[in-house]
Scaffold this active site. Structure first.
Site, mmCIF file in Angstrom:
data_model
loop_
_atom_site.group_PDB
_atom_site.id
_atom_site.type_symbol
_atom_site.label_atom_id
_atom_site.label_comp_id
_atom_site.label_asym_id
_atom_site.label_seq_id
_atom_site.Cartn_x
_atom_site.Cartn_y
_atom_site.Cartn_z
ATOM 1 C CE LYS A 294 19.262 26.501 35.941
ATOM 2 N NZ LYS A 294 20.038 25.573 35.150
ATOM 3 C CD GLU A 380 30.485 20.021 25.362
ATOM 4 O OE1 GLU A 380 31.487 20.220 26.095
ATOM 5 O OE2 GLU A 380 29.387 20.567 25.567
ATOM 6 N NE ARG A 408 34.616 24.277 25.387
ATOM 7 C CZ ARG A 408 34.108 24.747 26.501
ATOM 8 N NH1 ARG A 408 33.704 23.921 27.431
ATOM 9 N NH2 ARG A 408 34.053 26.036 26.695
HETATM 10 C C1 LIG Z 1 30.478 23.743 26.153
HETATM 11 C C2 LIG Z 1 29.021 23.879 26.481
HETATM 12 N N1 LIG Z 1 28.234 22.787 26.491
HETATM 13 C C3 LIG Z 1 26.927 22.903 26.779
HETATM 14 C C4 LIG Z 1 26.382 24.116 27.073
HETATM 15 C C5 LIG Z 1 24.888 24.259 27.313
HETATM 16 N N2 LIG Z 1 24.626 24.751 28.688
HETATM 17 C C6 LIG Z 1 24.343 26.038 28.949
HETATM 18 S S1 LIG Z 1 24.084 26.328 30.563
HETATM 19 C C7 LIG Z 1 24.306 24.705 30.933
HETATM 20 C C8 LIG Z 1 24.165 24.236 32.348
HETATM 21 C C9 LIG Z 1 25.054 24.982 33.257
HETATM 22 O O1 LIG Z 1 24.812 24.532 34.558
HETATM 23 P P1 LIG Z 1 25.423 25.327 35.752
HETATM 24 O O2 LIG Z 1 26.827 25.701 35.462
HETATM 25 O O3 LIG Z 1 25.187 24.540 36.996
HETATM 26 O O4 LIG Z 1 24.601 26.676 35.787
HETATM 27 P P2 LIG Z 1 23.067 26.892 36.175
HETATM 28 O O5 LIG Z 1 22.350 27.035 34.871
HETATM 29 O O6 LIG Z 1 22.599 25.712 36.960
HETATM 30 O O7 LIG Z 1 23.059 28.128 36.974
HETATM 31 C C10 LIG Z 1 24.587 23.952 29.788
HETATM 32 C C11 LIG Z 1 24.812 22.505 29.760
HETATM 33 C C12 LIG Z 1 27.233 25.235 27.027
HETATM 34 N N3 LIG Z 1 26.773 26.474 27.249
HETATM 35 N N4 LIG Z 1 28.531 25.088 26.744
#
Ligand SMILES: Cc1ncc(C[n+]2csc(CCOP(=O)(O)OP(=O)(O)O)c2C)c(N)n1
Length: 643
Positions: A294, A380, A408
């Site tokens: 990242k 969730e 959700r």
């Molecule tokens: C249903 C839902 N819950 C929480 C989030 C908040 N959220 C946005 S990005 C993220 C982390 C995603 O991690 P990853 O898939 O590993 O992607 P990265 O940012 O590490 O590239 C979260 C928890 C969301 N977008 N959707």
């Protein structure tokens, strides 16, 4: 235009390729070396854009090489490319006709911070919420098969997003259907915060390769069910990847061809694999496991923590982010502090977050009570039922969750919590409009979707002191579910006493009392109260007699207060930051049932109108919604002048 820039590796490169690139078709003939240079330039362009606009930084920087490789190898938009969440899609936007607008990211009228169907044909599926990509991709793949077409469908999903049940529902379905689908697991060992859960350890084992077959074993086995030419890719990839493991792992067992792990920043690894999969005529799902970092190329791994997931504007040289205005504590922080304060004397209190520890303030609670905090991943639905289970055993779970993400878990809220009347506490953050994140993240519906449920107590805080008292009210209430909503952003700087007094359940409070012959009674549910008070001041100057009420509760509704007020008012207005079917609807129903809306007493409700409001500055969004003081004043005058 050719000029020299320094990359973060201090290597001078000529900025010239990106100038010539507007669409993926422009990079089809690029050599592998040119693609590498393009990646460097693209990374720089993302850094410069986000330094101006703020937004998601780390995720996009982690997929720069992948973005270039995918658009070089695949024939987008004919081949469908779906980015999970869509927060990592800034480099994709630059390469797909939106380079000139990239400085408008997340600004009113500008590019959205996520993928969006009506923004570009290169965004075949909009997102914002996580873990939807594989399901959507599978739907597109099946539609393609039915139409007899041959385009590819690719879903890119992060390891964080792979913690959600929905991703596994899709894998389960895809592994069983004979349809060509390409899933790229972008494993950077980060969600917003460090990921949690057993799958995280499993991915690490895949990467270390220890528990699985060696690369050579894979090559022998894999060619049995992969096309001949794939063997060449395997051999080629062998030069670069020492520990590629395939076969016998979870993904293979459920019907996917697993390829990886590959170095996702190395085009020499990515390109041959993608080219070969592109050529594959196999009607089977593929899962390509890539390992990335990242913030790659800009943020050092040590610094690449949560705070670089989404950033404010920053200085490219120093990486220092613009300071937020010194202001009052945020509602989130007040929630966390109040919960900590309640938990000091109540050992049964437990805090739960679904992968949003800092966004919800649960990280602060975790620092104080690590053994009473659970980050369940982007899950969730599980978070809510997990809380319900805790509640059955006498614990006092608080789900710290954004309004929009609670959507959700609706059936879990109804079936596992409300029907069983379990005392789960819902701390609903980001209730209302949220600014730059736009409609996917706006908390517009929780009042309506919770308000219709029996057994629930529902509160909205009008300021941070009220929020603190609602936390205490929720901690004390042990007879059923209880929810309180509060917005994004800072409070008003109010002093929060150490000892919190709970609210009397179901009782509103009169903030301004205009006596017995009232022109208008305005009942606010939530933080629009401040706009109501601005309107009241102006209307009073103009000679109107205005009573202002802070409803505090949607359920139970303070029926006596509302009915009594209606009987002495010419006009009653409700205001809330929520959709139709919320507080205003409940009040209207009450007044109608008692014949209190008539020629002598008009009623209007001010709500978020029946449309999704695009990302913008908060004030402008309220303006579009018609929920600012000036709108209240106009409504009052328009109605009363005709009476
Ligand atoms: C249903 C839902 N819950 C929480 C989030 C908040 N959220 C946005 S990005 C993220 C982390 C995603 O991690 P990853 O898939 O590993 O992607 P990265 O940012 O590490 O590239 C979260 C928890 C969301 N977008 N959707």
């Amino acid at each position: 235009m050719t000029h020299s820039k320094k990359t973060t590796q201090e290597k001078p490169i000529d900025i010239k390729l990106l100038d010539k690139v507007n669409y993926p078709s422009d990079i089809k003939d690029f050599s592998d070396d040119e693609l590498k240079q393009l990646s460097d330039e693209l990374r720089q362009a993302v850094i410069e854009a986000v330094s101006q606009t703020g937004g998601h930084l780390g995720a996009g920087l982690g997929v720069v090489e992948l973005t270039v490789a995918l658009h070089h190898v695949f024939d987008t938009p004919n081949d469908r490319l779906i980015w999970d969440v869509g927060h990592q899609a800034y480099p994709h936007k630059i390469l797909t006709g939106r380079k000139d607008k990239i400085n408008t990211l997340r600004k009113g009228g500008g590019l959205a911070g996520f993928t969006k169907r009506d923004e570009s044909e290169y965004d075949p599926f909009g997102a914002g919420h996580s873990s939807t990509s594989i399901s959507a991709a599978l739907g597109m793949a099946i539609a393609r098969d039915k139409e007899g077409k041959t385009n590819d469908v690719i879903a890119v999903i992060g390891d964080g997003a792979m913690s959600a049940g929905m991703a596994y529902e899709a894998l389960n379905n895809a592994g069983d259907l004979k349809s060509k689908l390409i899933v790229i697991l972008n494993d950077n060992d980060m969600s917003i915060a460090p990921p949690t859960g057993a799958m995280r350890a499993y991915f690490s084992r895949l990467i270390s390769g220890k528990a699985y077959n060696s690369f050579r074993n894979f090559a022998m086995k894999a060619v049995k069910h992969l096309p001949k030419y794939f063997e060449r890719a395997v051999q080629k990839t062998e030069q670069y990847a020492k520990d590629v493991v395939v076969g016998g792992n979870f993904f293979e067992e459920i019907g996917f061809n697993y390829i990886g792990p590959l170095d996702g920043h190395n085009l020499d690894h990515l390109l041959p694999v993608l080219r070969n999969i592109k050529q594959s005529k196999n009607n089977e799902p593929f899962l390509i496991h890539i390992v990335t970092e990242k913030g790659h190329g800009f943020i050092s791994p040590e610094a690449s923590s949560e705070k670089y997931h989404a950033v404010r504007k920053f200085d490219v040289e120093t990486k220092i982010q613009a300071k937020a205005k010194p202001a009052a504590k945020s509602y989130t922080e007040v929630f966390a502090d109040s919960l900590i304060s309640c938990a000091e004397s109540d050992k049964k209190i437990i805090a739960i977050t679904a992968a949003m520890p800092s966004g919800t303030g649960i990280n602060k609670f975790a620092n104080r009570f690590p053994e009473r905090t659970y980050d369940v991943g982007i899950a969730e639905q599980h978070a809510v039922t997990f809380a319900a289970g805790l509640a059955t055993e006498g614990y006092k779970p608080f789900c710290g969750i954004y309004s929009t993400f609670l959507q959700r878990a609706y059936d879990q809220v109804v079936h596992d919590v409300a029907i069983q009347n379990l005392p789960v506490r819902f701390a609903i953050d980001r209730a209302g409009l949220v600014g730059a994140d736009g409609p996917t993240h706006a908390g517009a519906f929780d009042i309506a979707y919770l308000g219709c449920l029996p057994n629930f107590i529902i509160m909205a805080a009008s300021d941070e002191l009220e929020l603190a008292r609602m936390v205490k009210t929720a901690a004390d209430h042990n007879d059923g579910p209880i929810a309180f909503r509060f917005p994004r952003g800072e409070g008003m700087g109010l002093e929060i006493p150490e000892k919190l007094e709970p609210l009397e359940i179901g009782k509103g409070r009169i903030i301004k009392n205009a006596g017995n012959n009232v022109d208008v009674t305005i009942i606010s549910f939530g933080t629009r109260l401040q706009e109501v008070l601005l309107a009241e001041a102006e209307l009073s100057v103009q000679g109107f007699k205005v009573t202002v009420i802070d409803a505090r509760f949607l359920k139970p509704l303070d029926e006596e207060l509302i009915k009594t007020s209606a009987k002495i008012s010419r006009l009653m207005i409700t205001i809330e930051e929520g959709s139709i079917g919320g507080f205003g609807s409940a009040v209207q129903q009450l007044l109608t049932n008692f014949d209190l809306i008539n020629n002598k007493m008009k009623f209007r409700s001010m709500i978020l109108s029946d449309k999704f409001i695009s990302h913008n500055e908060p004030y402008d969004m309220y303006d579009e919604a018609g929920l600012n003081a000036k709108h209240i004043i106009k409504l009052v005058k328009d109605i009363l002048k005709n009476n």
